[in-house]
Structures are given as structure tokens and as C-alpha cells.
Design a protein around this motif. Structure first.
Motif, PDB file in Angstrom:
ATOM      1  N   THR A 254      -7.877 -12.511  10.198  1.00 16.66           N
ATOM      2  CA  THR A 254      -8.251 -11.099  10.116  1.00 16.66           C
ATOM      3  C   THR A 254      -7.035 -10.240   9.866  1.00 16.66           C
ATOM      4  O   THR A 254      -7.100  -9.257   9.106  1.00 16.66           O
ATOM      5  N   GLN A 255      -5.907 -10.585  10.480  1.00 14.47           N
ATOM      6  CA  GLN A 255      -4.688  -9.828  10.251  1.00 14.47           C
ATOM      7  C   GLN A 255      -4.236  -9.925   8.796  1.00 14.47           C
ATOM      8  O   GLN A 255      -3.758  -8.948   8.208  1.00 14.47           O
ATOM      9  N   GLU A 256      -4.370 -11.103   8.202  1.00 10.90           N
ATOM     10  CA  GLU A 256      -4.020 -11.252   6.788  1.00 10.90           C
ATOM     11  C   GLU A 256      -4.922 -10.396   5.908  1.00 10.90           C
ATOM     12  O   GLU A 256      -4.473  -9.820   4.911  1.00 10.90           O
ATOM     13  N   PHE A 257      -6.200 -10.301   6.277  1.00 12.58           N
ATOM     14  CA  PHE A 257      -7.111  -9.442   5.519  1.00 12.58           C
ATOM     15  C   PHE A 257      -6.688  -7.978   5.623  1.00 12.58           C
ATOM     16  O   PHE A 257      -6.715  -7.237   4.625  1.00 12.58           O
ATOM     17  N   VAL A 258      -6.297  -7.539   6.807  1.00  9.84           N
ATOM     18  CA  VAL A 258      -5.852  -6.156   6.990  1.00  9.84           C
ATOM     19  C   VAL A 258      -4.631  -5.874   6.133  1.00  9.84           C
ATOM     20  O   VAL A 258      -4.531  -4.825   5.467  1.00  9.84           O
ATOM     21  N   SER A 263      -2.482  -2.969   1.743  1.00  8.32           N
ATOM     22  CA  SER A 263      -1.400  -2.965   0.760  1.00  8.32           C
ATOM     23  C   SER A 263      -1.924  -2.722  -0.652  1.00  8.32           C
ATOM     24  O   SER A 263      -1.381  -1.889  -1.399  1.00  8.32           O
ATOM     25  N   PHE A 264      -2.978  -3.428  -1.032  1.00  3.16           N
ATOM     26  CA  PHE A 264      -3.502  -3.261  -2.383  1.00  3.16           C
ATOM     27  C   PHE A 264      -4.162  -1.894  -2.557  1.00  3.16           C
ATOM     28  O   PHE A 264      -4.072  -1.293  -3.634  1.00  3.16           O
ATOM     29  N   SER A 298       8.856   3.793  -6.429  1.00  8.26           N
ATOM     30  CA  SER A 298       7.405   3.616  -6.298  1.00  8.26           C
ATOM     31  C   SER A 298       6.915   2.403  -7.082  1.00  8.26           C
ATOM     32  O   SER A 298       6.073   1.638  -6.592  1.00  8.26           O
ATOM     33  N   ALA A 299       7.432   2.225  -8.297  1.00 12.26           N
ATOM     34  CA  ALA A 299       7.033   1.070  -9.099  1.00 12.26           C
ATOM     35  C   ALA A 299       7.492  -0.232  -8.458  1.00 12.26           C
ATOM     36  O   ALA A 299       6.727  -1.217  -8.374  1.00 12.26           O
ATOM     37  N   LEU A 300       8.733  -0.240  -7.972  1.00 12.52           N
ATOM     38  CA  LEU A 300       9.245  -1.445  -7.324  1.00 12.52           C
ATOM     39  C   LEU A 300       8.481  -1.743  -6.040  1.00 12.52           C
ATOM     40  O   LEU A 300       8.164  -2.905  -5.734  1.00 12.52           O
ATOM     41  N   GLN A 301       8.153  -0.691  -5.279  1.00 13.36           N
ATOM     42  CA  GLN A 301       7.421  -0.877  -4.030  1.00 13.36           C
ATOM     43  C   GLN A 301       6.008  -1.382  -4.274  1.00 13.36           C
ATOM     44  O   GLN A 301       5.492  -2.215  -3.514  1.00 13.36           O
ATOM     45  N   ALA A 302       5.364  -0.901  -5.333  1.00 10.50           N
ATOM     46  CA  ALA A 302       4.006  -1.361  -5.640  1.00 10.50           C
ATOM     47  C   ALA A 302       3.980  -2.857  -5.915  1.00 10.50           C
ATOM     48  O   ALA A 302       3.118  -3.591  -5.416  1.00 10.50           O
ATOM     49  N   VAL A 303       4.943  -3.325  -6.703  1.00 11.95           N
ATOM     50  CA  VAL A 303       4.998  -4.757  -7.019  1.00 11.95           C
ATOM     51  C   VAL A 303       5.358  -5.571  -5.780  1.00 11.95           C
ATOM     52  O   VAL A 303       4.742  -6.603  -5.490  1.00 11.95           O
ATOM     53  N   ALA A 304       6.354  -5.092  -5.025  1.00 13.94           N
ATOM     54  CA  ALA A 304       6.810  -5.845  -3.852  1.00 13.94           C
ATOM     55  C   ALA A 304       5.731  -5.942  -2.780  1.00 13.94           C
ATOM     56  O   ALA A 304       5.544  -6.999  -2.161  1.00 13.94           O
ATOM     57  N   SER A 305       5.013  -4.847  -2.548  1.00 11.08           N
ATOM     58  CA  SER A 305       3.982  -4.873  -1.509  1.00 11.08           C
ATOM     59  C   SER A 305       2.830  -5.799  -1.879  1.00 11.08           C
ATOM     60  O   SER A 305       2.297  -6.514  -1.023  1.00 11.08           O
ATOM     61  N   CYS A 306       2.450  -5.818  -3.155  1.00  7.05           N
ATOM     62  CA  CYS A 306       1.369  -6.715  -3.584  1.00  7.05           C
ATOM     63  C   CYS A 306       1.798  -8.174  -3.477  1.00  7.05           C
ATOM     64  O   CYS A 306       1.030  -9.027  -3.016  1.00  7.05           O
TER      65      CYS A 306
END
Length: 327
Positions: A254-258, A263-264, A298-306
Motif C-alpha cells: 500500500t505504501q508503494e501505491f501511495v 508522484s505521478f 522542474s523538468a529534472l524533478q519530474a523525471v527523477a520522481s517518476c
């Protein structure tokens, strides 16, 4: 009996839980006060200079001080949380490259929000359309689903009967369901087998938060609430350590789902939209160093978070050796 042993389930002691709760409250107040102050000072500078304005020096210094303090305290808290498990000989209790990656992603997420808030004041001077879209996106994705959720989770830490989590929106107002479930696990004693003893790890000798571990027979509610709040507060290393050392296997899925859902959703609802608005601002209104740096982060963070949220942060214990030995 060839059955693999179940993972020992521990919850945080009351004093340790209280200190971590104070840490999360301090992080919340310090960070969002800094966001508001930097946004205000940048708006004053933009009203005078125009679209070429950059944040004043005191805004930069305050941002560095707050983000640096947050990161340092987060590392210190993770060291304290990992020490008892390391002294007890628990495997995988040390720090890993995954923890460093989680720390970097969390820092990038906080920095991205801070820069996005300041860019709104510049877009107000440049284009009404860009300002309207950016402001609406920021209010929806950040003010409601980041600031609002953080505040709700922090309030839940102050109430022992509050079981609201990100994946249970129906508990946003009532706080607890009628069946007493938390992360899909009953709060009643249902984890350990009748023929197994729950061993008590002696960690008081370490002097760490007066021994933060205590054995429990159900889902560790304090740990789960802290883990949810740490992730939604963008404290990635703290979330990673709690997930690896304290959250039982029954609750990790469940934590992985959160992590993946939050993030996405932030990536596509905030980072991608804001990157587009900043790009059009640079094309139509001229070059601004703050907007350019914010676009890159922002672009780098979007890729890194995904990438970070889609990668597994924990592994199931390997029980094949035990099975082969019994055979």
C-alpha cells in the motif's frame, strides 16, 4: 515446519513518535513560511523591475538556510532511526544508495515548489493567460493536494484514533472507519502466529530516543502515519528508512501505491504543466534567470520522481534457503 518466519513487527515508542511528530510540524511551518515569504518579496521586486526581476538576496539566503536545515535534520533523524536496528543485527539496517536518491528527490521536490511559487509573480507581469493557467495549476496541485494533505496528515498525528491516509480519502473528515482497518491490516492482534514469540529488541542501551522500538501485535499505526506524512512532506530519506526498517511487509504494498500515485499525479498535474508555462514565458516575454533555472529543475524533478517511484525500494526476504534445508 517449512513455513518461513514472519517479519518482526515493531512500532515506535510514544516519546520517539512525539519527537518525530514535532519534527514534521517544524518542517511544515518552516518550509511553507519560507515559500510565502519568498513569493511576497519576489512580487515586490517584480512590481518595480518588471519581468526581468529576480528574488532578492535575503530570499535566496533564507531558502538555502531552510532547505539545508531540513536536509541536515532529516539525515540526523534517519541515523537515529537506523541505529537500533543496526545494533540488533538486523540485515539491511545501514544506509544505501537508495536512501541518498530518496533524499535528493525530496530536496528537488521542495525546491521545485519554492521556485514555482516565485515564478507566479513574474508571470503576472508578463501574461494574464500564463498567470491564470499557472496559478490555477498551482492551487489545484500544490495548495490543495500537497499543502492541504500535509496539514491533514499532521493533524492526524495528533490524534491516536485518526487513521486517514492518502489512499483512504473517505477518512478525510471522519478519520476512522467502522471496521478498524489501517492500510488493509486489522488493528486487532492478527499478524503473529500463536506458536511464535515476538522477541523484544533491547535498544535502550544505545541511548537513542530512549529506545524507539516496542513490540506490537497488530499494524504499527504510528509508523504508518509517520511514513505517509514523511512522503507527502517530501522527506524522501525519512520515508525510505521507515519503509525499510519499520513498516511490515503486509503494509509495504500500500505504501508503494501511495508513492507511485502521488508522484505521478504531481508530475503530470504540476511539473509538466508548469514546465510548459515557463517555456512559453521565456519565448514570449524574454529570458529570466529565475524562470530558466526553475524550468530546468522542474523538468529534472519530474523525471527523477517518476523513476524513483517506479523503482522498488524493498525486497521480499529470500526464504528459498530455508526451504532447501528442510527438504
Amino acid at each position: 515446519d517449512a513455513r518461513p518466519p514472519l517479519q518482526e513487527v515493531y512500532d515506535l515508542r510514544t516519546r520517539c513518535f512525539g519527537r518525530l511528530r514535532h519534527l514534521l510540524w517544524f518542517n511544515f511551518l518552516a518550509y511553507w513560511s519560507t515559500v510565502a515569504y519568498c513569493m511576497y518579496t519576489t512580487s515586490l521586486r517584480a512590481a518595480v523591475v518588471g519581468m526581468k526581476a529576480t528574488p532578492p538576496l535575503e530570499a535566496w539566503l533564507l531558502s538555502i538556510l531552510v532547505l539545508g536545515t531540513q536536509g541536515t535534520i532529516e539525515i540526523a533523524a534517519c541515523i537515529c532511526l537506523a541505529r537500533p536496528a543496526r545494533l540488533s543485527g538486523q540485515p539491511g539496517s545501514g544506509f544505501s544508495p537508495w536512501d541518498c536518491a530518496a533524499w535528493s528527490v525530496g530536496l528537488g521536490a521542495r525546491l521545485s515548489i519554492l521556485l514555482d511559487a516565485q515564478c507566479l509573480t513574474l508571470m503576472r507581469q508578463g501574461s494574464d493567460v500564463l498567470f491564470l493557467i499557472s496559478t490555477g495549476t498551482f492551487i489545484f496541485a500544490i495548495v490543495i493536494f500537497v499543502l492541504g494533505i500535509q496539514l491533514r496528515l499532521l493533524c492526524g498525528l495528533c490524534c491516536t484514533r485518526d487513521n486517514y491516509t492518502y489512499d483512504k480519502p473517505d477518512l478525510f473528515f471522519k478519520g476512522r472507519d467502522a471496521h478498524g482497518m489501517l492500510q488493509g491490516v486489522p488493528l486487532t492482534p492478527a499478524i503473529t502466529r500463536p506458536d511464535e514469540d515476538v522477541s523484544v529488541v533491547d535498544v535502550t542501551a544505545s541511548g537513542d530516543l530512549d529506545g524507539p522500538l516496542r513490540p506490537v501485535r497488530g499494524a504499527p499505526s504510528n509508523v504508518i502515519k509517520l511514513t505517509n506524512c514523511a512522503h507527502l512532506s517530501d522527506l524522501g530519506m525519512l520515508h525510505s528508512v521507515l519503509m525499510r526498517l519499520y513498516v511490515p511487509i503486509d503494509c509495504k504494498e500500500t505504501q508503494e501505491f501511495v508513492v507511485s500515485a502521488s508522484s505521478f499525479s504531481r508530475c503530470f498535474c504540476e511539473d509538466v504543466v508548469q514546465c510548459g508555462m515557463k517555456f512559453f514565458f521565456l519565448m514570449d516575454c524574454g529570458l529570466n534567470p529565475l524562470v530558466l533555472v526553475s524550468l530546468f529543475i522542474s523538468a529534472l524533478q519530474a523525471v527523477a520522481s517518476c523513476l524513483h517511484s517506479s523503482s522498488p525500494s524493498w525486497d521480499l526476504p529470500d526464504v528459498r534457503n530455508g526451504e532447501d534445508g528442510d527438504a
